[in-house]
Scaffold this motif. Structure first.
Motif, PDB file in Angstrom:
ATOM      1  N   LYS A 136       0.828  -1.210   0.000  1.00  0.00           N
ATOM      2  CA  LYS A 136       0.000   0.000   0.000  1.00  0.00           C
ATOM      3  C   LYS A 136       0.861   1.259   0.000  1.00  0.00           C
ATOM      4  CE  LYS A 136      -4.009  -2.084   0.177  1.00  0.00           C
ATOM      5  NZ  LYS A 136      -4.984  -1.981  -0.944  1.00  0.00           N
ATOM      6  N   SER A 137       2.003   1.210   0.697  1.00  0.00           N
ATOM      7  CA  SER A 137       2.907   2.363   0.709  1.00  0.00           C
ATOM      8  C   SER A 137       3.450   2.633  -0.686  1.00  0.00           C
ATOM      9  CB  SER A 137       4.064   2.115   1.684  1.00  0.00           C
ATOM     10  OG  SER A 137       3.587   1.942   2.997  1.00  0.00           O
ATOM     11  N   ASN A 138       3.761   1.574  -1.422  1.00  0.00           N
ATOM     12  CA  ASN A 138       4.227   1.748  -2.799  1.00  0.00           C
ATOM     13  C   ASN A 138       3.137   2.339  -3.686  1.00  0.00           C
ATOM     14  OD1 ASN A 138       6.901   0.910  -2.592  1.00  0.00           O
ATOM     15  ND2 ASN A 138       6.358  -1.262  -2.760  1.00  0.00           N
ATOM     16  N   GLN A 139       1.888   1.955  -3.416  1.00  0.00           N
ATOM     17  CA  GLN A 139       0.783   2.556  -4.164  1.00  0.00           C
ATOM     18  C   GLN A 139       0.718   4.054  -3.919  1.00  0.00           C
ATOM     19  OE1 GLN A 139      -2.964   0.680  -3.375  1.00  0.00           O
ATOM     20  NE2 GLN A 139      -2.489  -1.163  -4.549  1.00  0.00           N
ATOM     21  N   MET A 140       0.861   4.462  -2.669  1.00  0.00           N
ATOM     22  CA  MET A 140       0.851   5.888  -2.342  1.00  0.00           C
ATOM     23  C   MET A 140       2.035   6.601  -2.984  1.00  0.00           C
ATOM     24  SD  MET A 140      -0.365   6.212   1.627  1.00  0.00           S
ATOM     25  CE  MET A 140      -0.174   7.971   1.491  1.00  0.00           C
ATOM     26  N   LYS A 141       3.200   5.965  -2.962  1.00  0.00           N
ATOM     27  CA  LYS A 141       4.385   6.559  -3.578  1.00  0.00           C
ATOM     28  C   LYS A 141       4.163   6.783  -5.071  1.00  0.00           C
ATOM     29  CE  LYS A 141       9.309   5.605  -4.397  1.00  0.00           C
ATOM     30  NZ  LYS A 141       9.215   5.320  -5.844  1.00  0.00           N
ATOM     31  N   THR A 142       3.579   5.782  -5.739  1.00  0.00           N
ATOM     32  CA  THR A 142       3.306   5.909  -7.175  1.00  0.00           C
ATOM     33  C   THR A 142       2.326   7.045  -7.448  1.00  0.00           C
ATOM     34  OG1 THR A 142       3.672   3.539  -7.496  1.00  0.00           O
ATOM     35  CG2 THR A 142       2.461   4.699  -9.215  1.00  0.00           C
ATOM     36  N   LEU A 143       1.284   7.142  -6.621  1.00  0.00           N
ATOM     37  CA  LEU A 143       0.298   8.197  -6.805  1.00  0.00           C
ATOM     38  C   LEU A 143       0.919   9.575  -6.604  1.00  0.00           C
ATOM     39  CD1 LEU A 143      -2.570   9.228  -7.240  1.00  0.00           C
ATOM     40  CD2 LEU A 143      -3.015   8.831  -4.815  1.00  0.00           C
ATOM     41  N   VAL A 144       1.717   9.724  -5.555  1.00  0.00           N
ATOM     42  CA  VAL A 144       2.349  11.019  -5.290  1.00  0.00           C
ATOM     43  C   VAL A 144       3.294  11.397  -6.424  1.00  0.00           C
ATOM     44  CG1 VAL A 144       3.936  12.229  -3.750  1.00  0.00           C
ATOM     45  CG2 VAL A 144       2.103  10.842  -2.788  1.00  0.00           C
ATOM     46  N   GLU A 145       4.067  10.433  -6.937  1.00  0.00           N
ATOM     47  CA  GLU A 145       4.965  10.715  -8.055  1.00  0.00           C
ATOM     48  C   GLU A 145       4.193  11.129  -9.301  1.00  0.00           C
ATOM     49  OE1 GLU A 145       7.220   7.184  -8.483  1.00  0.00           O
ATOM     50  OE2 GLU A 145       8.698   7.719  -6.941  1.00  0.00           O
ATOM     51  N   ASP A 146       3.085  10.422  -9.569  1.00  0.00           N
ATOM     52  CA  ASP A 146       2.261  10.781 -10.724  1.00  0.00           C
ATOM     53  C   ASP A 146       1.644  12.164 -10.555  1.00  0.00           C
ATOM     54  OD1 ASP A 146       2.859   8.453 -11.973  1.00  0.00           O
ATOM     55  OD2 ASP A 146       0.965   7.447 -11.549  1.00  0.00           O
ATOM     56  N   LEU A 147       1.186  12.467  -9.355  1.00  0.00           N
ATOM     57  CA  LEU A 147       0.619  13.792  -9.101  1.00  0.00           C
ATOM     58  C   LEU A 147       1.668  14.870  -9.287  1.00  0.00           C
ATOM     59  CD1 LEU A 147      -1.610  13.126  -5.955  1.00  0.00           C
ATOM     60  CD2 LEU A 147      -2.403  13.785  -8.231  1.00  0.00           C
ATOM     61  N   PHE A 148       2.874  14.615  -8.804  1.00  0.00           N
ATOM     62  CA  PHE A 148       3.948  15.593  -8.951  1.00  0.00           C
ATOM     63  C   PHE A 148       4.290  15.806 -10.421  1.00  0.00           C
ATOM     64  CE2 PHE A 148       8.566  16.570  -9.013  1.00  0.00           C
ATOM     65  CZ  PHE A 148       8.497  17.806  -8.396  1.00  0.00           C
ATOM     66  N   GLU A 149       4.384  14.724 -11.187  1.00  0.00           N
ATOM     67  CA  GLU A 149       4.692  14.831 -12.607  1.00  0.00           C
ATOM     68  C   GLU A 149       3.570  15.547 -13.355  1.00  0.00           C
ATOM     69  OE1 GLU A 149       6.946  14.473 -16.015  1.00  0.00           O
ATOM     70  OE2 GLU A 149       7.507  13.934 -13.960  1.00  0.00           O
ATOM     71  N   PHE A 150       2.332  15.211 -13.010  1.00  0.00           N
ATOM     72  CA  PHE A 150       1.188  15.851 -13.671  1.00  0.00           C
ATOM     73  C   PHE A 150       1.137  17.340 -13.345  1.00  0.00           C
ATOM     74  CE2 PHE A 150      -3.309  17.096 -13.860  1.00  0.00           C
ATOM     75  CZ  PHE A 150      -3.603  16.731 -15.167  1.00  0.00           C
ATOM     76  N   ALA A 151       1.421  17.697 -12.082  1.00  0.00           N
ATOM     77  CA  ALA A 151       1.413  19.106 -11.690  1.00  0.00           C
ATOM     78  C   ALA A 151       2.487  19.886 -12.440  1.00  0.00           C
ATOM     79  CB  ALA A 151       1.621  19.231 -10.182  1.00  0.00           C
TER      80      ALA A 151
END
Length: 375
Positions: A193-208
């Motif tokens: 689950k932590s890796n899922q959160m890490k992936t989401l945060v990275e995607d959000l950062f890249e998208f931003a």
């Protein structure tokens, strides 16, 4: 639309008419109505005649000046409204008096000619109001999209975070009745689950970053074939476990193109991961590159998994959009991967689309071979 020169010509004609008409009225007043006291043949009658004529002419000229001024103001207003209706961004550059301020092709977009200026003005106002309403609706859609984005972010972050806290809470509880095997299983789940959160945060950062105009590209020349090999090497083990065949094809065999290789690698990684997540039952993933006319290169990421529904093809590149009806974590996606793909391709002045049928699904990207390097 009536031109300024037309109004000036009409004003000159009205001035001549005013001169002749006022002369006739003055003659009728002085030498006809007052013929018992005034005689046109008497020299002492003419000064009075000139005074009457001058007064009538002044009154007429004042009326003519006010009427012409109103028409000119109306014309300037119509020009300003016409500019605003067609090109809102040019309104602040135009003073409403110079037709050269308008784009060269504006004459091709003329409004229908009406015999009445008031009808023209009404049509222009209606057009401006329609443009304003359209812009207002777009702004509301942007605000709604932002609200939905915040809701989706909260949902996608809260779900794995709640699971992490729950599993870790069971593990760290004093005198926990859990066996070592259960503790290891819960820790593994929390790690996942932590890796899922890490992936989401990275995607959000890249998208931003892609949404800002300040992000620049690191343009270099690179080999497309080498980029294909580097990306596919990351998934060789997974492909072997899933009995997937990786393949590449280039036409010509060596394609050297310009672009930000790191960002384009992110594009290919997202598309390959997308094929791995949603291409259940696929037997291959193929990356192809082909040089087209007009200095373009076409890149395809192809797999023979399930087809993407036609109803989803137009929305698949929207942020947080998922083809499956429910927003669940079954496939582990964040819903931002394809939005990031589109953002990076747009930065490279390219175009991306999806082609899908029962035989194969292909994400097709068209990019320039050469890019303008930013200062």
């Amino acid at each position: 639309m009536v031109k300024k020169s037309t109004i000036l010509a009409q004003t000159v004609l009205s001035l001549l008419l005013a001169t002749l008409t006022s002369f006739g009225l003055a003659w009728a007043l002085v030498f006809d109505l007052l013929k018992d006291k005034m005689n046109w043949s008497a020299r002492e009658s003419w000064p009075f005649f000139y005074i009457v004529w001058l007064l009538l002419l002044i009154i007429w000229l004042i009326h003519l000046w006010r009427r012409s001024r109103e028409r000119l103001l109306l014309l300037n207003l119509m020009k300003r409204l016409y500019t605003l209706a067609n090109h809102p961004d040019l309104d602040h550059k135009s003073d409403g008096n110079d037709e050269s301020d308008l784009p060269e092709n504006q004459e091709k977009r003329q409004l229908p000619t009406y015999s009445n200026q008031a009808r023209q003005l009404t049509a222009l106002v209606d057009r401006v109001v329609a443009e304003f309403n359209l812009t207002h609706e777009e702004q509301l859609a942007v605000e709604k999209s932002k609200d939905e984005m915040m809701t989706n972010i909260s949902h996608d972050l809260r779900t794995p975070l709640t699971a992490i806290i729950g599993y870790l809470g069971l593990v760290v509880t004093p005198n926990s009745p859990l066996s070592e095997e259960d503790q290891a299983k819960y820790l593994k789940t929390a790690y996942h689950k932590s890796n899922q959160m890490k992936t989401l945060v990275e995607d959000l950062f890249e998208f931003a970053k892609l949404q800002t105009t300040q992000v620049s590209l690191n343009i270099t020349d690179f080999s497309l074939g080498d980029l294909f090999d580097q990306v596919l090497a990351n998934y060789a083990m997974e492909a072997e476990n899933r009995h997937l065949r990786f393949a590449t094809n280039l036409d010509p065999r060596v394609i050297v193109m310009a672009g930000d290789s790191d960002k384009l690698a992110r594009v290919l990684i997202n598309l390959v991961e997308n094929a791995l997540k949603y291409g259940q039952g696929a037997s291959f993933i193929k990356l192809t590159g082909q040089v087209k006319e007009n200095g373009l290169v076409e890149i395809r990421v192809i797999n023979d998994g399930p087809a993407i529904p036609a109803s989803s093809a137009n929305h698949i590149f929207q942020r947080f959009y998922r083809v499956e009806e429910s927003r669940n974590n079954k496939t582990g996606g964040t819903g931002l991967g394809l939005a990031i793909v589109k953002g990076i391709i747009d930065q490279h002045n390219g175009h991306v689309k999806v082609e899908s049928d029962e035989t194969a699904t292909a994400f097709v990207m068209t990019l320039p071979l050469k890019q303008v390097k930013e200062e």
